[in-house]
Design an enzyme around this catalytic site. Structure first.
Site, mmCIF file in Angstrom:
data_model
loop_
_atom_site.group_PDB
_atom_site.id
_atom_site.type_symbol
_atom_site.label_atom_id
_atom_site.label_comp_id
_atom_site.label_asym_id
_atom_site.label_seq_id
_atom_site.Cartn_x
_atom_site.Cartn_y
_atom_site.Cartn_z
ATOM 1 C CE LYS A 180 6.178 5.390 -16.578
ATOM 2 N NZ LYS A 180 6.769 4.228 -15.904
ATOM 3 C CG ASP A 233 4.334 4.203 -13.351
ATOM 4 O OD1 ASP A 233 5.417 3.629 -13.190
ATOM 5 O OD2 ASP A 233 4.099 5.330 -12.852
HETATM 6 P P1 NDP Z 1 0.798 2.039 -7.261
HETATM 7 O O1 NDP Z 1 -0.181 2.983 -7.805
HETATM 8 O O2 NDP Z 1 0.463 0.590 -7.205
HETATM 9 O O3 NDP Z 1 1.255 2.490 -5.802
HETATM 10 C C1 NDP Z 1 1.831 3.733 -5.593
HETATM 11 C C2 NDP Z 1 2.021 3.931 -4.098
HETATM 12 O O4 NDP Z 1 2.788 5.100 -3.877
HETATM 13 C C3 NDP Z 1 0.698 4.132 -3.364
HETATM 14 O O5 NDP Z 1 0.833 3.656 -2.055
HETATM 15 C C4 NDP Z 1 0.553 5.651 -3.407
HETATM 16 O O6 NDP Z 1 -0.258 6.180 -2.374
HETATM 17 C C5 NDP Z 1 1.979 6.097 -3.228
HETATM 18 N N1 NDP Z 1 2.156 7.396 -3.876
HETATM 19 C C6 NDP Z 1 1.980 7.671 -5.190
HETATM 20 N N2 NDP Z 1 2.185 8.973 -5.435
HETATM 21 C C7 NDP Z 1 2.477 9.514 -4.238
HETATM 22 C C8 NDP Z 1 2.804 10.823 -3.841
HETATM 23 N N3 NDP Z 1 2.864 11.834 -4.722
HETATM 24 N N4 NDP Z 1 3.074 11.023 -2.520
HETATM 25 C C9 NDP Z 1 3.031 9.985 -1.634
HETATM 26 N N5 NDP Z 1 2.713 8.724 -1.958
HETATM 27 C C10 NDP Z 1 2.465 8.496 -3.244
HETATM 28 O O7 NDP Z 1 2.142 2.257 -8.137
HETATM 29 P P2 NDP Z 1 3.397 1.318 -8.275
HETATM 30 O O8 NDP Z 1 3.637 0.570 -7.021
HETATM 31 O O9 NDP Z 1 3.267 0.594 -9.552
HETATM 32 O O10 NDP Z 1 4.564 2.395 -8.498
HETATM 33 C C11 NDP Z 1 5.334 2.927 -7.430
HETATM 34 C C12 NDP Z 1 6.644 3.471 -7.981
HETATM 35 O O11 NDP Z 1 7.363 2.418 -8.647
HETATM 36 C C13 NDP Z 1 6.503 4.590 -9.026
HETATM 37 O O12 NDP Z 1 7.599 5.463 -8.905
HETATM 38 C C14 NDP Z 1 6.616 3.822 -10.345
HETATM 39 O O13 NDP Z 1 7.013 4.646 -11.400
HETATM 40 C C15 NDP Z 1 7.683 2.813 -9.976
HETATM 41 N N6 NDP Z 1 7.764 1.632 -10.828
HETATM 42 C C16 NDP Z 1 6.673 0.813 -10.996
HETATM 43 C C17 NDP Z 1 6.787 -0.308 -11.788
HETATM 44 C C18 NDP Z 1 5.677 -1.283 -11.908
HETATM 45 O O14 NDP Z 1 5.914 -2.357 -12.487
HETATM 46 N N7 NDP Z 1 4.494 -1.036 -11.377
HETATM 47 C C19 NDP Z 1 8.023 -0.601 -12.545
HETATM 48 C C20 NDP Z 1 9.132 0.270 -12.224
HETATM 49 C C21 NDP Z 1 8.965 1.362 -11.417
HETATM 50 P P3 NDP Z 1 -1.738 6.733 -2.734
HETATM 51 O O15 NDP Z 1 -2.534 5.500 -3.016
HETATM 52 O O16 NDP Z 1 -2.169 7.476 -1.533
HETATM 53 O O17 NDP Z 1 -1.568 7.612 -3.952
#
Ligand code: NDP
Length: 466
Positions: free
Chosen positions: A139, A179
């Site tokens: 990671k 991510d």
């Molecule tokens: P994105 O950046 O596309 O979206 C993240 C979302 O979560 C946004 O809406 C963001 O809001 C919100 N968010 C992020 N950090 C915070 C925080 N500290 N508090 C509140 N809201 C938060 O990321 P992903 O959708 O790719 O990832 C989301 C989750 O899924 C993570 O935990 C990631 O590790 C996990 N994941 C992702 C994979 C992938 O293929 N993308 C694979 C497996 C797991 P804002 O825009 O306001 O920050």
């Protein structure tokens, strides 16, 4: 080989092996609470394994698996649009390569630090093992915040980041992906700079654009996979997602495609969020509304609160950091799909979800539930799909992207989706059967941790002390 744990000075000797390994992890990695949390959860499941397999203790597999094979930390200097120098910190954690090249995403978010990336890399090792594909765990990322930055600033940052990272990665060595904060735009800039420095066009990153080596279904894979996993869990109770009210947090990549697949399977998603707050749409987030969210979030890069201006029946609740619970989880529903970030469901939230009759939690985000929330879900015997199993569809499809790149072929949408579906079913079966085999039927946390661990541990035994 002796079997006693060697603890750093000052570590208590308790006579409980797992406890001693945990104390040593805490002493050696102080100020990394998320890493402690991830390790603790896995080690507790492994108690059941060590009782049957003394050879793992003999070879100190636990002490080795908690230690990254390599940690790279570097300076990332870049110019902003005003010509001012900015400096961020970059990381890559190469955690474990026993079963394949390091594989795992890059996260760009101001909260990123060594401990958070170590927790994510540790989880990734077991998740990748569960996919049935040959991928080790890694990671990386940076404390860079892409929010509010121009495309040119993001490009300059990505180029500077890759100028250091490129020497450590490669299609057979370490293959990063996206991510939080790293989507198609960032992967494009990172790939361009890698290609320029390495003078090669290879499958060194996944999540690439379709026209230059990307795979169909990769953007959808984590969300789709999580919903496929949820459907498998429901099948064990002879139920389906049809007509179920579903809570989804986040509004990024995972949340968007979770909503899309829920709609495909006849469920009714009613919430989305970002770090500013959440929206509740009592009429449900339809396909048409989701189309608006995709454009708003991925192209215009706006905030989720604007949803209520577009769709008047919906209500927005702003985040209140002074509160000790997240009000999104108090909306009444049948199922919950946390898809934003780590520790977004605490014990209070878990209590509310259980009280409101939620019968399924499937984790799209990594480690979204605290240890006490996880315990409450398990004790309440609701269907609980832990992240390393439920969200493994993303990395599994990255693995499929690597396979297509190596063969210089592109599979159809149907073919990739079919493979993803089969992998998610296989992961569910592994977790379900393993939990039963180790005497904790229905506990998919144990199933996932043990199922993921065994393949890695056996490979480590076979490969000697490296
Ligand atoms: P994105 O950046 O596309 O979206 C993240 C979302 O979560 C946004 O809406 C963001 O809001 C919100 N968010 C992020 N950090 C915070 C925080 N500290 N508090 C509140 N809201 C938060 O990321 P992903 O959708 O790719 O990832 C989301 C989750 O899924 C993570 O935990 C990631 O590790 C996990 N994941 C992702 C994979 C992938 O293929 N993308 C694979 C497996 C797991 P804002 O825009 O306001 O920050």
């Amino acid at each position: 080989m002796g079997s006693k744990t060697v603890s750093p000075p000052g570590t208590k000797v308790t006579g409980d092996y797992i406890e001693e390994v945990m104390l040593s992890v805490k002493a050696k990695n102080s100020s990394e609470p998320e890493f402690h949390q991830a390790v603790q959860e896995v080690l507790e499941s492994l108690r059941l394994v060590l009782a049957k397999h003394p050879e793992y203790r003999e070879a100190r597999i636990l002490e080795r698996v908690v230690e990254p094979e390599r940690v790279i930390m570097f300076r990332v200097p870049w110019f902003d649009d005003q010509g001012k120098v900015q400096v961020n910190r970059g990381f890559r954690i190469e955690m474990n390569s026993a079963i394949g090249p390091y594989k795992g995403g890059l996260r760009f978010h101001p909260s990123v630090n060594l401990g958070i990336l170590k927790f994510l890399a540790f989880e990734q090792v077991f998740k990748n093992s569960l996919t049935t594909l040959s991928m080790g765990g890694g990671k990386g990322g940076s404390d860079f915040d892409p929010k509010g930055k121009s495309d040119n600033e993001v490009m300059r940052f990505c180029q500077s980041f890759m100028t250091e990272l490129w020497r450590h990665i490669g299609p057979d060595t370490d293959v990063p992906a996206g991510d939080i904060g790293v989507g198609g735009r960032e992967i494009g800039f990172l790939f361009g700079q890698y290609k320029r420095l390495a003078n090669e066009f290879s499958g060194v990153l996944t999540g690439k654009g379709l026209g230059w080596g990307g795979s169909l279904i990769r953007p959808e894979a984590t969300g789709y996979g999580c919903v496929y996993f949820a459907a498998e869990m429901l099948k064990t109770r002879k139920e389906s997602l049809e007509g179920k009210r579903c809570l989804v947090s986040g509004s990024g990549n995972v949340a968007q495609y979770t909503v899309e697949k829920l709609l495909d399977l006849g469920a009714k998603p009613v919430t989305l969020s970002d770090s500013s707050g959440f929206i509740y749409d009592p009429e449900g987030i339809s396909r048409e509304k989701l189309g608006w969210v995709l454009e708003w979030k991925n192209v215009k890069r706006g905030r989720i609160s604007a949803y209520t201006k577009q769709f008047r029946k919906a209500v927005f609740t702003a985040t209140d950091l002074a509160k000790d619970s997240n009000p999104l989880w108090s909306v009444e529903a049948d199922c919950a799909f946390p898809s934003a970030t780590q520790n977004e469901i605490n014990a209070q939230d878990a209590k509310t979800l259980i009280k409101n009759g939620v019968k399924l939690v499937a984790e799209g985000a990594n480690m979204p539930s605290t240890l006490s929330a996880t315990k409450m879900f398990l004790d309440a015997k609701i269907l609980y799909g832990p992240a390393k199993a439920a969200n493994a569809g993303g990395v599994a499809t990255s693995g499929l992207e690597m396979a297509q790149n190596s063969a210089r072929l592109s599979w159809t949408r149907e073919e990739v989706d079919d493979r993803l579906h089969k992998i998610m079913t296989a992961i569910h079966d592994t977790c379900y059967v393993t939990a039963e085999r180790y005497g904790t039927a229905g506990n998919l946390v144990n199933g996932a941790n043990i199922g993921g661990f065994l393949k890695v541990a056996n490979a480590m035994l076979d490969q000697g002390l490296v």
